[in-house]
Scaffold this active site. Structure first.
Site, short mmCIF file in Angstrom:
data_model
loop_
_atom_site.label_atom_id
_atom_site.label_comp_id
_atom_site.label_asym_id
_atom_site.label_seq_id
_atom_site.Cartn_x
_atom_site.Cartn_y
_atom_site.Cartn_z
N ASP A 104 0.27 -7.57 6.60
CA ASP A 104 -0.89 -6.68 6.46
C ASP A 104 -2.00 -7.53 5.85
O ASP A 104 -1.91 -7.93 4.68
CB ASP A 104 -0.51 -5.50 5.57
N TYR B 76 0.84 -1.19 0.00
CA TYR B 76 0.00 0.00 0.00
C TYR B 76 0.88 1.26 0.00
O TYR B 76 1.91 1.30 0.69
CB TYR B 76 -0.87 -0.04 1.25
N LYS C 238 -11.32 -0.81 5.77
CA LYS C 238 -11.69 -1.58 4.59
C LYS C 238 -12.72 -2.66 4.96
O LYS C 238 -13.79 -2.32 5.39
CB LYS C 238 -10.43 -2.14 3.93
C1 LIG Z 1 -5.84 1.47 3.33
C2 LIG Z 1 -4.72 0.58 3.64
C3 LIG Z 1 -3.81 0.86 4.66
C4 LIG Z 1 -3.85 2.16 5.45
O1 LIG Z 1 -4.92 2.20 6.32
P1 LIG Z 1 -5.69 3.56 6.74
O2 LIG Z 1 -6.85 3.05 7.51
O3 LIG Z 1 -6.07 4.26 5.48
O4 LIG Z 1 -4.74 4.36 7.56
C5 LIG Z 1 -2.82 -0.07 4.93
N1 LIG Z 1 -2.72 -1.22 4.22
C6 LIG Z 1 -3.58 -1.52 3.22
C7 LIG Z 1 -3.40 -2.80 2.49
C8 LIG Z 1 -4.60 -0.64 2.89
O5 LIG Z 1 -5.42 -0.95 1.88
#
Ligand SMILES: *Cc1c(COP(=O)(O)O)cnc(C)c1O
Length: 399
Positions: A179, A106, A204
């Site tokens: 992640d 990301y 998400k």
């Molecule tokens: C959106 C996202 C993030 C960051 O998260 P936020 O809630 O926007 O701070 C980190 N990793 C992935 C894979 C993401 O899609």
């Protein structure tokens, strides 16, 4: 909570942390919109709560559920995914320490590793995580504290072998951090494959409705700080260090936001099934459609990561990326849909379309890890798949 410990995923998603209230019988853990908690003695707390920065019962309920769903010992909720990432990195490293990360991450995570941490005296490097043996050698040579991965990755949907990378990291004395935002704990539990910590942007799939920003860290049991450090907390345990740092820097979510995330967890299983089924239908349509150069989707049998994805994931998730042959066509497609909304983010009820090189991954443009300029990312929502397909069909016809 303990009576549900051996229950299935969906049962735990609904019940863990949601014990009916002792005084009212409230079936749903309420939003405790209270910044402070009354004490009967100066040195004794009633229910373990003192001040909302240190803890809040609504937050506890969410953390218990998420820890259970990821198979971890402790979970910590944060006000954003990046806040979760940053606090975990600060708990694990000091200036002078080395950080290794997989190439396709990301954009905001890449920004932390490529700009923020090096400026503060941590060394960082992108590694080719598709080759676990080379990763082990590189981590040992750099004496990295951890390797950071995403699988499926954003936005190229590459699949990494979590088990092999955990073994590689551990053989080099490093931790593996995954992640898990794209898969969600319903589709994949990295701790079960040997990862040490999981991070989420709960913005998400866990929130699931495009109405909050949030993040989380989940730790496996028994993690110590590296290099025998006792840490700020003095115990040497990573969980204690995270709790200490989170309160010390005030990186805590509000109770309304974590309540919405607890609600999101309860429907996560059914949503992920539908996201995954819709994404498969859309991917299959796109693959056969003239004018589409390539469809990136790990559910295809000829995707290079398909076998690993089949082993470590329950289904292939709700994200589909495609290549259009030129930047102009990619941008035009993003501006030609009517059901898909042109917007960043992913993992919610409504389908979204975006152009990563400018919208979500601009930090990578003109770097060694730049994305192809003809890529489009789709986050497939919960609409009827026929309507999503018809929308993409008309938008492609307009190119
Ligand atoms: C959106 C996202 C993030 C960051 O998260 P936020 O809630 O926007 O701070 C980190 N990793 C992935 C894979 C993401 O899609």
């Amino acid at each position: 909570m303990s009576e549900h410990a051996s229950a299935g995923f969906a049962t735990r998603a609904v019940h863990v942390g949601q014990t009916p209230g002792a005084t009212t019988g409230a079936v749903v853990t309420p939003v405790y919109r209270s910044s402070t908690f009354a004490q009967d003695h100066v040195d004794r707390l009633r229910g373990g709560y003192e001040y909302g920065r240190g803890g809040n019962p609504t937050r506890t309920a969410f953390q218990q559920a998420l820890a259970s769903l990821e198979g971890g010992e402790r979970a910590f909720a944060f006000p954003a995914g990046l806040a979760a990432e940053d606090t975990l990195v600060r708990a694990l490293t000091r200036p002078g320490d080395d950080i290794a990360y997989a190439q396709d991450l990301y954009g905001g995570t890449f920004r932390l590793f490529s700009q923020i941490y090096p400026e503060e005296g941590r060394t960082t490097a992108a590694v080719d995580a598709s080759d676990p043996e080379a990763v082990a050698a590189e981590l040992a040579r750099r004496r990295s504290r951890f390797l950071w991965i995403e699988t499926p990755s954003n936005p190229l949907l590459e699949i990494l072998d979590i088990r092999a990378l955990a073994d590689a990291a551990h053989s080099a004395g490093a931790l593996l951090i995954a992640d898990n935002t794209f898969a969600s704990p319903y589709l994949q539990q990295p701790l079960a494959w040997g990862a040490d910590a999981v991070v989420h942007s709960t913005t998400k799939y866990i929130g699931g409705h495009s109405d909050i920003i949030g993040g989380a860290v989940v730790l496996r049991a028994g993690l110590s700080l590296p290099a025998g450090r006792a840490g700020y907390s003095g115990t040497g345990r990573l969980g204690d260090e995270l709790a200490y740092l989170q309160s010390a820097v005030g990186s805590v979510p509000g109770p309304d936001d974590v309540w919405l995330q607890s609600r999101g967890l309860k429907t996560l299983a059914v949503r992920m099934e539908r996201h995954s089924a819709n994404a498969r239908a859309v991917a299959q349509f796109l693959r056969g459609r003239a004018g589409v150069a390539q469809v990136l989707y790990p559910g295809f049998a000829d995707h290079p990561g398909h076998a690993v994805a089949e082993r470590q994931m329950r289904a292939f998730g709700g994200i589909v990326s495609l290549r259009l042959g030129s930047a102009e066509r990619a941008r035009k497609l993003c501006e030609s849909t009517r059901v898909f909304t042109l917007a960043v983010s992913l993992g919610a009820t409504e389908s979204l379309i975006e152009y990563p090189p400018i919208m979500t991954h601009a930090e990578k443009t003109s770097t060694a890890v730049a994305l192809p300029d003809d890529i489009v990312r789709l986050s497939i929502g919960l609409e009827d798949p026929e309507d999503l397909i018809a929308d993409l069909d008309q938008a492609l016809a307009a190119l």
